[in-house]
Structures are given as C-alpha cells and as structure tokens.
Enzyme design. Structure first.
Site, short mmCIF file in Angstrom:
data_model
loop_
_atom_site.label_atom_id
_atom_site.label_comp_id
_atom_site.label_asym_id
_atom_site.label_seq_id
_atom_site.Cartn_x
_atom_site.Cartn_y
_atom_site.Cartn_z
N LYS A 222 0.90 -1.13 -0.15
CA LYS A 222 0.43 -0.16 0.15
C LYS A 222 0.59 0.67 -0.05
O LYS A 222 0.85 2.28 0.55
CB LYS A 222 -1.01 -0.06 1.51
CG LYS A 222 -1.88 -1.38 1.06
CD LYS A 222 -3.22 -1.53 1.95
CE LYS A 222 -4.21 -1.89 1.84
NZ LYS A 222 -3.81 -3.67 2.23
O1 LIG Z 1 -5.21 -3.71 -0.02
C1 LIG Z 1 -5.69 -5.03 0.77
O2 LIG Z 1 -5.45 -6.06 0.44
C2 LIG Z 1 -6.71 -4.85 1.62
C3 LIG Z 1 -7.34 -3.45 1.47
C4 LIG Z 1 -8.39 -3.62 2.05
O3 LIG Z 1 -9.59 -2.57 1.74
N1 LIG Z 1 -8.41 -4.66 3.65
C5 LIG Z 1 -7.47 -5.63 3.49
O4 LIG Z 1 -7.90 -5.88 4.34
N2 LIG Z 1 -6.97 -5.41 3.14
C6 LIG Z 1 -5.65 -6.42 3.44
O5 LIG Z 1 -6.38 -7.58 2.79
C7 LIG Z 1 -5.61 -8.19 4.28
C8 LIG Z 1 -7.01 -8.95 5.01
O6 LIG Z 1 -6.32 -9.90 5.44
P1 LIG Z 1 -8.22 -11.15 6.54
O7 LIG Z 1 -8.87 -10.35 6.79
O8 LIG Z 1 -7.28 -11.43 7.40
O9 LIG Z 1 -8.76 -11.50 5.26
C9 LIG Z 1 -4.71 -7.26 5.24
O10 LIG Z 1 -3.89 -8.13 4.67
C10 LIG Z 1 -5.26 -6.49 4.92
O11 LIG Z 1 -4.02 -4.93 5.03
#
Ligand SMILES: O=C(O)c1cc(=O)[nH]c(=O)n1[C@@H]1O[C@H](COP(=O)(O)O)[C@@H](O)[C@H]1O
Length: 281
Positions: free
Chosen positions: A97
């Site tokens: 990011k």
């Molecule tokens: O860019 C991302 O991947 C991201 C964007 C977003 O809007 N929300 C989000 O959760 N993420 C990323 O996606 C992953 C979500 O992880 P879980 O919630 O464990 O599935 C994390 O690494 C967050 O940083």
C-alpha cells in the site's frame, strides 16, 4: 520478454480459479501453528504456505507489515517467499500500500517491480491519497516490467468511507475518481488490463460505476472481516467479471496442516466460483 501482468493474471484465473490467498503471519497465528514469533517462525510459516498453495492458487498476497516487524531478517524471509511462490507458478501481489510524491514513488516502483530488485513481485498494492497522478512512476514501471498495480478505491474497513466517499468539486466521489483514472489506464487492453482496484467485500453495494475498469478488482474482507462469497454479488452486481476474492486469516487459521490449508482453500474457491462463474470472456 514475459507477458503483461493482466494477461498473466487472466491465464492464472482461468487455470487456477478466481482466488487470492494472503500471507498475514499475525503473532497469534504463529503461536497457533506452534511457531516462535521471530524470523525463523516466519520462514517456517511461509514454507508451509508455499508447499500447500504455491502450485494451486492464482494469486498469493504477502502482507509486508508482518515481515517488516521482524526487521531485516523478516524482509529476507519475504524476499525468499516471493521467489518461491513465483517459482511454484503463483502470481505474487505484494501488499505494501505504497504512495508518496512522484519522485519517491519511483523508488518504491524500483523496489517492488524492477526485476533487478530482490523484493520484485508480480504486482503491488498502492494508495492513491497523494493523488492518482503521483503513482505514475509505478504505472510506468509496471508497463516496463510486465507488473501490475492495485490501487485502493473502496476499502474494507469502516473508516475508509469518510475519505473515499467524499464528493469533489465535480460531483464525483474520491473513489469514483480513482476508478475512472484506473479504467483509463486499462482502456483497450486485451485480454485484461494490468491495473487493478481494491474494493472491500464488506462494504455492501458499492454505489459506484465499475463497468469500465477492464482490469482486476481485488476484494479483501472475506472470512475474518465478516464478508462471505455470496456478498460479492451484492457488492459488485453486474461488475463481477474480474473480481479476485481475497482471504487471509480465514485460511491461515487452518494451518499448519498442508492438507487442511488445501482443503480450506478448495472450499472457498468453490464458493467463489459459484458466485463468479461464468466469466464474460
Ligand atoms: O489491499 C488489501 O489487500 C486490503 C485492502 C482492504 O481494503 N482491506 C484489507 O483487509 N486489505 C488487506 O487484506 C488482508 C485481509 O486479511 P484478513 O482479514 O485476515 O482476510 C490484510 O492484509 C489487509 O491489509
């Protein structure tokens, strides 16, 4: 010369299925896998994920923060995980990011997209809040090196809306401005553009026009953050074609058993396919 990222992603989604699995080695996950919260634990965690998923998941998304918290040894583990995943045939979307003034963005671009860099991934996540135009050096590097860039549009966290849904002087939301600029970068690309968006699966109907993106839309927020595959229909409506659903903790919590990680992944892939199929081209 390899193929453009969009073309490689198109093939990976067709052969391996529409899915991204994140590598987010939270301290609690390391503990539940019986691993120490240090670089060695991280290396063993990644080795298991590579073995379980590297040869079958289209996109794997390591979250850089969980490697950086272990300092240079953690970053060395990230470098090696990226290499191993790519060798196993997965596309690596490095979740960093990044966003800054253009001249600094150029340095980030060479860190993550230049083949000469030890951290070179297939694609990265980027933050557009210094202006989408400030990311131009990343877009240029992606074009030059067949990489991809996924730009945040409507994020999965509740705090995002205040900024992303703010309406600018032209009557467009900030997010729609991002969507439109990324759509322009992908205009005319075949079979799929290399520039993606990030739209959380948790947000309900986006209320935004995603019909001209012509590139991938990463949809995180599934599983641990509460969204389910069937929510994708509500969120994306008719714009489901190039959605790439993304799960991290939901799957990782099933480790360290390789067979359990594979079974959980196959399970969510089937759920996503049921919602996303058939692709329109
Ligand atoms: O860019 C991302 O991947 C991201 C964007 C977003 O809007 N929300 C989000 O959760 N993420 C990323 O996606 C992953 C979500 O992880 P879980 O919630 O464990 O599935 C994390 O690494 C967050 O940083």
């Amino acid at each position: 010369m390899t193929k453009a990222f969009g073309a490689r992603l198109y093939e990976a989604l067709a052969t391996r299925g529409p899915l991204c699995i994140g590598i987010d080695p939270h301290p609690s996950l390391l503990a539940s896998w019986g691993l120490p919260d240090d670089a060695d634990g991280l290396a063993r965690f990644c080795a298991t994920v590579v073995e379980a998923l590297g040869d079958r998941v289209a996109v794997v998304k390591p979250q850089s923060a969980f490697f950086e918290r272990h300092g240079s040894r953690g970053v060395a583990v990230l470098e090696s995980a990226i290499r191993q995943l790519r060798d196993a045939g997965a596309l690596v979307l490095l979740d960093v990011k990044r966003g800054d003034i253009g001249s600094t963005v150029a340095a980030y671009a060479s860190a993550y997209l230049d083949p000469a860099s030890p951290l070179r991934a297939d694609a990265i996540t980027a933050s557009p809040y210094l202006g989408v135009g400030s990311l131009a050096p990343m877009f240029d590097a992606a074009r030059a090196h067949d990489g991809g860039v996924f730009v945040l549009a409507l994020t999965s966290n509740p705090e995002g809306a205040e900024v992303q849904r703010a309406v600018g002087p032209g009557g467009r939301t900030v997010a729609q401005g991002v969507i439109d600029e990324i759509s322009q970068l992908n205009a005319g690309a075949e079979p799929l553009g290399s520039f993606g968006l990030v739209v959380g699966a948790t947000i309900g109907d986006t209320g935004h026009d995603l019909s001209r993106v012509n590139g991938p839309i990463l949809a995180p927020g599934l599983g641990a953050q509460g969204a389910t595959a069937s929510d994708l229909r509500t969120v994306f409506g008719n714009d489901l074609a190039w959605v790439v659903p993304s799960y991290s903790r939901e799957i990782l919590a099933r480790g360290p058993s390789v067979s359990d990680l594979r079974a959980a992944t196959a399970d969510v892939l089937a759920q996503c396919r049921a919602v996303l199929a058939p692709r329109t081209r």
